[in-house]
Scaffold this motif. Sequence first.
Motif, PDB file in Angstrom:
ATOM      1  N   GLU A  66       4.930  16.805  44.594  1.00  0.00           N
ATOM      2  CA  GLU A  66       3.739  16.026  44.907  1.00  0.00           C
ATOM      3  C   GLU A  66       2.899  16.801  45.908  1.00  0.00           C
ATOM      4  O   GLU A  66       3.391  17.710  46.587  1.00  0.00           O
ATOM      5  CB  GLU A  66       4.098  14.651  45.460  1.00  0.00           C
TER       6      GLU A  66
ATOM      7  N   ARG B 265      -0.997   8.941  47.476  1.00  0.00           N
ATOM      8  CA  ARG B 265       0.459   8.761  47.344  1.00  0.00           C
ATOM      9  C   ARG B 265       0.817   7.277  47.244  1.00  0.00           C
ATOM     10  O   ARG B 265       1.653   6.883  46.436  1.00  0.00           O
ATOM     11  CB  ARG B 265       1.181   9.398  48.529  1.00  0.00           C
TER      12      ARG B 265
ATOM     13  N   ASN C  44       2.605   5.663  44.049  1.00  0.00           N
ATOM     14  CA  ASN C  44       3.892   4.979  44.185  1.00  0.00           C
ATOM     15  C   ASN C  44       3.824   3.547  43.673  1.00  0.00           C
ATOM     16  O   ASN C  44       4.780   3.057  43.065  1.00  0.00           O
ATOM     17  CB  ASN C  44       4.374   5.020  45.636  1.00  0.00           C
TER      18      ASN C  44
END
Length: 193
Positions: A141, A160, A164
């Motif tokens: 990532e 992020r 997620n």
Amino acid sequence: MRRKSFQDMGCPIARSLEQVGEWWSILIIRDALAGLSKFDEFQKNLEIAPNMLTRRLNSLIEAGLLERRQYNDHPPRYEYIPTKSAESFRIVLLSLLTWGNQHCLSADASVQIANVKTGKIAEPILVDRETSKPILSDEFEIISGPAADAAVRDRIDWIRHNRNKKRNATRSLSATDETTKQKSRKKRTSARR
């Protein structure tokens, strides 16, 4: 209208686009890496207007991607040589070539990458040097680097967080689907008895 400059942005992609984002620049670097070096060669191969070519060459020199060397005194003539920075841009060009072959063609590829010794067509992927695993896998990532300012850290944290959330939602749906499949199998098995 003057375009916005990306030079001071914290994102390395944006700063890279400041140097090579104009399409003529990318094609000039492509041709320089392929061995073209003279003004007339670039102009003939790209069919670009002389004034535009002059501007693009000057911007690539200023960006440190090309070096201008005089090869003739009378009249003065120059050649444009790729720098180490341009050489390291080769991987970007090969990635664009690969992506273009996969997503921008209606027929077979007109340009491919081949092994010089075997002639076999290469299918390049970006891999981690240490693990040799494809960078595109879920094992990697983008994270904030040591020089990231608050805006970059916030943007990456937001990306992020959203990624997620999507991953968790997908996992939840997959788990629900699997539970439903198991219940359906149990019902079928019970019905057969």
